[in-house]
Design a protein around this motif. Structure first.
Motif, PDB file in Angstrom:
ATOM      1  N   ARG A 261      11.278   8.299  -0.208  1.00  0.00           N
ATOM      2  CA  ARG A 261      11.681   6.986   0.283  1.00  0.00           C
ATOM      3  C   ARG A 261      13.191   6.795   0.223  1.00  0.00           C
ATOM      4  O   ARG A 261      13.784   6.141   1.090  1.00  0.00           O
TER       5      ARG A 261
ATOM      6  N   TRP B 190       3.654   4.168   4.420  1.00  0.00           N
ATOM      7  CA  TRP B 190       3.815   5.334   3.554  1.00  0.00           C
ATOM      8  C   TRP B 190       3.086   5.127   2.226  1.00  0.00           C
ATOM      9  O   TRP B 190       2.461   6.055   1.696  1.00  0.00           O
ATOM     10  N   GLN B 191       3.173   3.925   1.686  1.00  0.00           N
ATOM     11  CA  GLN B 191       2.519   3.630   0.408  1.00  0.00           C
ATOM     12  C   GLN B 191       1.006   3.795   0.530  1.00  0.00           C
ATOM     13  O   GLN B 191       0.357   4.356  -0.362  1.00  0.00           O
ATOM     14  N   ARG B 192       0.449   3.336   1.640  1.00  0.00           N
ATOM     15  CA  ARG B 192      -0.994   3.465   1.854  1.00  0.00           C
ATOM     16  C   ARG B 192      -1.398   4.925   2.040  1.00  0.00           C
ATOM     17  O   ARG B 192      -2.418   5.380   1.505  1.00  0.00           O
TER      18      ARG B 192
ATOM     19  N   LEU C  93       7.650   1.888   5.224  1.00  0.00           N
ATOM     20  CA  LEU C  93       7.358   2.198   3.822  1.00  0.00           C
ATOM     21  C   LEU C  93       6.017   1.617   3.387  1.00  0.00           C
ATOM     22  O   LEU C  93       5.354   2.173   2.504  1.00  0.00           O
ATOM     23  N   GLN C  94       5.609   0.509   3.993  1.00  0.00           N
ATOM     24  CA  GLN C  94       4.293  -0.049   3.687  1.00  0.00           C
ATOM     25  C   GLN C  94       3.193   0.923   4.091  1.00  0.00           C
ATOM     26  O   GLN C  94       2.217   1.127   3.354  1.00  0.00           O
TER      27      GLN C  94
ATOM     28  N   GLU D 128       0.210   7.562   0.908  1.00  0.00           N
ATOM     29  CA  GLU D 128       0.382   8.232  -0.385  1.00  0.00           C
ATOM     30  C   GLU D 128      -0.798   7.962  -1.303  1.00  0.00           C
ATOM     31  O   GLU D 128      -1.287   8.864  -1.993  1.00  0.00           O
ATOM     32  N   ALA D 129      -1.279   6.705  -1.315  1.00  0.00           N
ATOM     33  CA  ALA D 129      -2.398   6.341  -2.178  1.00  0.00           C
ATOM     34  C   ALA D 129      -3.666   7.101  -1.793  1.00  0.00           C
ATOM     35  O   ALA D 129      -4.444   7.514  -2.662  1.00  0.00           O
TER      36      ALA D 129
END
Length: 213
Positions: A73, A60-62, A57-58, A64-65
């Motif tokens: 999620r 994924w967050q990058r 997920l870390q 997505e940004a």
């Protein structure tokens, strides 16, 4: 000139990169595209625990940004007993090559990505992959039902061809996904490794064109 894309549908950076590559292919319409699947976690057998999910997920967050693409999620975290094996989805891309190539195959590749990252589907499941493929192929004008696709996916030919793709990715010296290469007159040029915007990709492509002109 031929553009060679080495990636894995269940690689989050490849997911983010997908729309940039599609935009590049649209801009450079006479460019031939070949897709090689890399198998980032092909053959994995370990069940993904909560720590492993949070680690992903870390990333994924990058992604997505940078890309603006959505991630489901909740579905990912809720899945129990999940083995993050990317061989089945890579083999589904290989099976799809029997029916389409180039940018049409890229559309199918991205449909598998959408299934996993947005719809929250289990893209290690052959029947799920077959349903996604049938819909994606229909969207590019190729009528193949899910049962027929499943037979192509399950056959020895697709299994062997997928392993050849993995070996080719290694032979090309690919160390991370996504990787984009340009082949021209028997020579290979590195376009990009990792996520990049379509503008950056086009600039690099133009640099290589000037180099080989």
């Amino acid at each position: 000139m031929k553009l060679i894309y080495v990636g894995d549908p269940m690689c989050s950076w490849c997911y983010g990169f997908g729309k940039e590559l599609s935009a590049l292919v649209a801009r450079v319409s006479d460019l031939k595209l070949e897709i090689v699947v890399g198998g980032i976690r092909a053959g994995a057998t370990d069940v993904l625990d909560a720590a492993g999910k949070r680690f992903r997920l870390q990333h994924w967050q990058r992604v997505e940004a940078l890309s603006g693409l959505p991630f489901n999620r909740e579905a990912f975290m809720a899945r129990e007993g999940f083995v993050y094996d990317t061989e089945p989805v890579c083999r589904a891309v290989v099976a799809a090559r029997r029916f389409v190539s180039g940018d049409a195959l890229l559309s199918v590749f991205r449909a598998f990505q959408n299934g996993f990252y947005v719809q929250g589907l289990d893209t290690t499941d052959a029947r799920v992959l077959s349903d996604i493929a049938a819909t994606a192929l229909a969207a590019v004008g190729v009528q193949v039902n899910a049962d027929s696709f499943y037979l192509a996916w399950a056959g020895a030919e697709a299994i062997e061809e997928t392993q050849r793709d993995f070996a080719r990715a290694r032979a090309l010296g690919v160390a991370s996904f996504p990787t984009l290469l340009l082949e021209e007159q028997g020579r290979m040029y590195a376009v990009n490794s990792g996520y990049a915007s379509v503008n950056a990709l086009e600039e690099r492509f133009n640099q290589i064109e000037r180099l080989v002109a």
